[in-house]
Every structure is written in C-alpha cells, then in structure tokens.
Design an enzyme around this catalytic site. Structure first.
Site, PDB file in Angstrom:
ATOM      1  N   ASP A   1      44.928  42.156  34.758  1.00  0.00           N
ATOM      2  CA  ASP A   1      44.391  42.362  36.094  1.00  0.00           C
ATOM      3  C   ASP A   1      44.468  43.826  36.514  1.00  0.00           C
ATOM      4  O   ASP A   1      44.174  44.164  37.663  1.00  0.00           O
ATOM      5  CB  ASP A   1      45.167  41.511  37.103  1.00  0.00           C
ATOM      6  CG  ASP A   1      46.659  41.827  37.100  1.00  0.00           C
ATOM      7  OD1 ASP A   1      47.248  41.865  36.003  1.00  0.00           O
ATOM      8  OD2 ASP A   1      47.232  42.038  38.186  1.00  0.00           O
ATOM      9  N   HIS A   2      44.829  44.701  35.579  1.00  0.00           N
ATOM     10  CA  HIS A   2      45.082  46.106  35.896  1.00  0.00           C
ATOM     11  C   HIS A   2      43.818  46.895  36.223  1.00  0.00           C
ATOM     12  O   HIS A   2      43.894  48.055  36.608  1.00  0.00           O
ATOM     13  CB  HIS A   2      45.806  46.776  34.727  1.00  0.00           C
ATOM     14  CG  HIS A   2      47.105  46.134  34.365  1.00  0.00           C
ATOM     15  ND1 HIS A   2      47.175  44.852  33.860  1.00  0.00           N
ATOM     16  CD2 HIS A   2      48.385  46.587  34.415  1.00  0.00           C
ATOM     17  CE1 HIS A   2      48.438  44.544  33.619  1.00  0.00           C
ATOM     18  NE2 HIS A   2      49.189  45.565  33.946  1.00  0.00           N
ATOM     19  N   GLY A   3      42.633  46.282  36.038  1.00  0.00           N
ATOM     20  CA  GLY A   3      41.406  46.965  36.423  1.00  0.00           C
ATOM     21  C   GLY A   3      41.373  47.287  37.902  1.00  0.00           C
ATOM     22  O   GLY A   3      40.791  48.302  38.304  1.00  0.00           O
TER      23      GLY A   3
ATOM     24  N   TYR B   1      59.320  40.965  41.995  1.00  0.00           N
ATOM     25  CA  TYR B   1      60.043  42.158  41.588  1.00  0.00           C
ATOM     26  C   TYR B   1      60.975  42.621  42.703  1.00  0.00           C
ATOM     27  O   TYR B   1      60.750  42.330  43.877  1.00  0.00           O
ATOM     28  CB  TYR B   1      59.066  43.294  41.273  1.00  0.00           C
ATOM     29  CG  TYR B   1      58.118  43.004  40.141  1.00  0.00           C
ATOM     30  CD1 TYR B   1      58.461  43.291  38.825  1.00  0.00           C
ATOM     31  CD2 TYR B   1      56.863  42.456  40.384  1.00  0.00           C
ATOM     32  CE1 TYR B   1      57.592  43.035  37.786  1.00  0.00           C
ATOM     33  CE2 TYR B   1      55.981  42.193  39.349  1.00  0.00           C
ATOM     34  CZ  TYR B   1      56.358  42.492  38.046  1.00  0.00           C
ATOM     35  OH  TYR B   1      55.492  42.231  37.015  1.00  0.00           O
ATOM     36  N   ALA B   2      62.008  43.364  42.322  1.00  0.00           N
ATOM     37  CA  ALA B   2      62.870  44.026  43.299  1.00  0.00           C
ATOM     38  C   ALA B   2      62.360  45.454  43.462  1.00  0.00           C
ATOM     39  O   ALA B   2      62.604  46.308  42.615  1.00  0.00           O
ATOM     40  CB  ALA B   2      64.320  44.028  42.810  1.00  0.00           C
ATOM     41  N   ARG B   3      61.611  45.681  44.515  1.00  0.00           N
ATOM     42  CA  ARG B   3      60.974  46.984  44.716  1.00  0.00           C
ATOM     43  C   ARG B   3      60.979  47.338  46.197  1.00  0.00           C
ATOM     44  O   ARG B   3      60.646  46.514  47.030  1.00  0.00           O
ATOM     45  CB  ARG B   3      59.528  46.980  44.209  1.00  0.00           C
ATOM     46  CG  ARG B   3      59.412  46.893  42.698  1.00  0.00           C
ATOM     47  CD  ARG B   3      57.972  46.926  42.266  1.00  0.00           C
ATOM     48  NE  ARG B   3      57.863  46.788  40.823  1.00  0.00           N
ATOM     49  CZ  ARG B   3      56.726  46.589  40.170  1.00  0.00           C
ATOM     50  NH1 ARG B   3      55.600  46.506  40.851  1.00  0.00           N
ATOM     51  NH2 ARG B   3      56.706  46.463  38.854  1.00  0.00           N
TER      52      ARG B   3
ATOM     53  N   LYS C   1      58.032  35.555  37.120  1.00  0.00           N
ATOM     54  CA  LYS C   1      58.038  36.778  36.315  1.00  0.00           C
ATOM     55  C   LYS C   1      58.829  37.843  37.053  1.00  0.00           C
ATOM     56  O   LYS C   1      58.715  37.984  38.270  1.00  0.00           O
ATOM     57  CB  LYS C   1      56.605  37.251  36.104  1.00  0.00           C
ATOM     58  CG  LYS C   1      56.454  38.632  35.477  1.00  0.00           C
ATOM     59  CD  LYS C   1      54.981  39.003  35.372  1.00  0.00           C
ATOM     60  CE  LYS C   1      54.779  40.400  34.817  1.00  0.00           C
ATOM     61  NZ  LYS C   1      53.337  40.733  34.666  1.00  0.00           N
TER      62      LYS C   1
ATOM     63  N   GLY D   1      51.542  43.076  29.822  1.00  0.00           N
ATOM     64  CA  GLY D   1      50.189  43.610  29.863  1.00  0.00           C
ATOM     65  C   GLY D   1      49.958  44.839  29.031  1.00  0.00           C
ATOM     66  O   GLY D   1      49.472  44.770  27.899  1.00  0.00           O
ATOM     67  N   ARG D   2      50.307  46.017  29.584  1.00  0.00           N
ATOM     68  CA  ARG D   2      49.931  47.285  28.953  1.00  0.00           C
ATOM     69  C   ARG D   2      50.482  47.452  27.540  1.00  0.00           C
ATOM     70  O   ARG D   2      49.830  48.040  26.685  1.00  0.00           O
ATOM     71  CB  ARG D   2      50.398  48.447  29.837  1.00  0.00           C
ATOM     72  CG  ARG D   2      49.565  48.632  31.077  1.00  0.00           C
ATOM     73  CD  ARG D   2      50.198  49.605  32.042  1.00  0.00           C
ATOM     74  NE  ARG D   2      51.389  49.046  32.670  1.00  0.00           N
ATOM     75  CZ  ARG D   2      52.214  49.728  33.455  1.00  0.00           C
ATOM     76  NH1 ARG D   2      51.984  51.017  33.676  1.00  0.00           N
ATOM     77  NH2 ARG D   2      53.246  49.146  34.011  1.00  0.00           N
TER      78      ARG D   2
END
Length: 264
Positions: free
Chosen positions: A24-26, A143-145, A173, A225-226
C-alpha cells in the site's frame, strides 16, 4: 469466532502462520521500486510463498489476475511522507468497498501514543464492529509512535497489541523489539496472532535473522513490505521468509535454499 471470519483468516494464512506482503506504499511513498510494475511483483511474491497481498482499494484490479490464488487484504487508511504529518492516517475506504473489490480481510493503521491516537482508536473500534457484521477479519497495524515514544520498547508494543485485541481486531501487526527475549513480552500481551513489520530494508541476512528472532519470540509471522517488494529478487526473498515462517527453518537454511546465502 464467526465461521466467515475463520474461513477468511485461512485464506490469508497457512496453518495459523502469516506471510503478508503489504504493498500500500504507493500512497505513502509514491511509485517506488517494486510498485510501478505492480503486477510483476505480485506474481513473484505469491509464487515465492506469500500467503496474502495487501494494497489500497484502487489497485485491486491489478492484483487479482497475478496473485496466484493467494489471499487479498485491502488497507483502509493512509498518509503521505510529503504531507504535514505521516502519523495522521486518514480513512481511504470502507468495509463495503473492500468487499466489492474482492477482499478476504481489511487492515487499519493506528499510531498508539501519537496525537492522532484518539480518533484512530474510535475508527478502529467502529471498523471491527462493521467488518465482523460481514464476517470479514481485521488486521490492526498498531505501532508505538508519537513524541518521546520509544517505538521498539517491549512495554509500549505490548500495550499497542493489547489495544488491538481490546478493540476487536483478529490479527495484529507491530514493530519488532530487536530480540526474541523482549518480543516474548509483546506476544504474551494478547491472544491475537502477532505479526511483525519489516521496516526499512536491510541485508538479506538481517531480514531473515529478524524473522527468525520474531518467530522464536512467539510471533505468528510477518507483514513485510519494502524488504520484499523492493528486493532485486522478490520471489527469492519471499521464499527465504516463507521457509522460516512455514517450515521453521534456521537463517542459514532459509538463505541457502532461496539462493541468497552468499550475502554477508
């Protein structure tokens, strides 16, 4: 658990273990390597052993013909790296749209500890309720952000994954702590299957060692992903990751069998 949710979870996993490749990084990064010719990449990673591919709704028509019968997940929020704050994930789709484009599950990104946490918490809670009405599983990317938040701290990540369970998600995730021993604390915090993010791409050995460590710490797989779709040989690196997740291979065996064992 609802029979529909169970059936669809089986479509995006193998024997309760998950190798999901988010692409989905597009939206986030733009047309980067691996996503320009999306069809070729999807074909390679699903041949290599990925259980499911994850994208935004708009490219579903490009995914289905090339996914070799594997699962499909539609991501429902996003942001860009050139926007005012990449932690501010905004809704990009709905459960109904995901179903219309053939999704087996939906996913949602939440930044626990950020200023956007309250809205994202509300949205994830509402999403799980609506998705479950249709028997559709939810993968929560928690995520912890945020400001002054240690994004790899085991306690922070344990809170993030527990939050996903409390809000009704089916799979969660999160980031890897960096070592199996501390990641055990994260996995013990929830009854949900926990999968790790891949993060920025490292060497092949670093990628496989990370996957091996996460599995040793109790993970149920990866959503990577990457490190996969930007690889020079996406099929080979997928095979190596799959060997660890689905056959419990050690790092050396996984790299060697995938033809990647010469990289330092």
């Amino acid at each position: 658990m609802d029979v529909g949710i169970t059936a669809r979870l089986e479509r995006i996993s193998t024997g309760g273990r998950y190798l999901v490749v988010p692409m989905d990084h597009g939206i986030t990064l733009g047309p980067v390597k691996g996503l320009v010719d999306l069809e070729t990449t999807v074909n390679a990673i699903t041949r290599g052993g990925a259980d499911a591919v994850l994208t935004q709704k708009g490219v579903a028509r490009r995914v289905h013909p090339k996914k070799n019968g594997k699962g499909y997940i539609v991501h429902l929020n996003g942001s860009t790296v050139i926007g005012p704050d990449s932690n501010d994930k905004r809704l990009t789709g709905s459960v109904e749209e995901a179903l219309r484009v053939g999704a087996d599950a939906v996913s949602f990104h939440m930044n626990v500890g950020s200023e956007f946490e309250p809205d994202q918490m509300t949205q994830l809670g509402e999403l799980t309720e609506k998705a479950h009405r249709f028997g559709l599983p939810v993968l929560a990317m928690n995520y912890a952000r945020g400001q002054d938040i240690d994004s790899q701290d085991a306690e922070n990540l344990a809170h993030a994954v527990r939050l996903a369970e409390e809000l009704g998600a089916d799979v969660v995730k999160t980031s890897y702590t960096g070592e199996a021993e501390t990641f055990e604390r994260v996995c013990e915090a929830t009854r949900l299957p926990v999968v790790i993010a891949g993060g920025s791409r490292g060497t092949d050995r670093q990628t496989i060692e990370m996957v091996r460590g996460a599995m040793d710490g109790g993970a149920a797989g990866v959503s990577m992903g990457r490190s996969i779709f930007q690889h020079d040989d996406p099929e080979a690196i997928t095979r190596a990751v799959s060997a660890v997740i689905h056959r419990d291979a050690d790092t050396e065996t996984a790299l060697h069998e995938a033809g990647l064992g010469l990289e330092a």
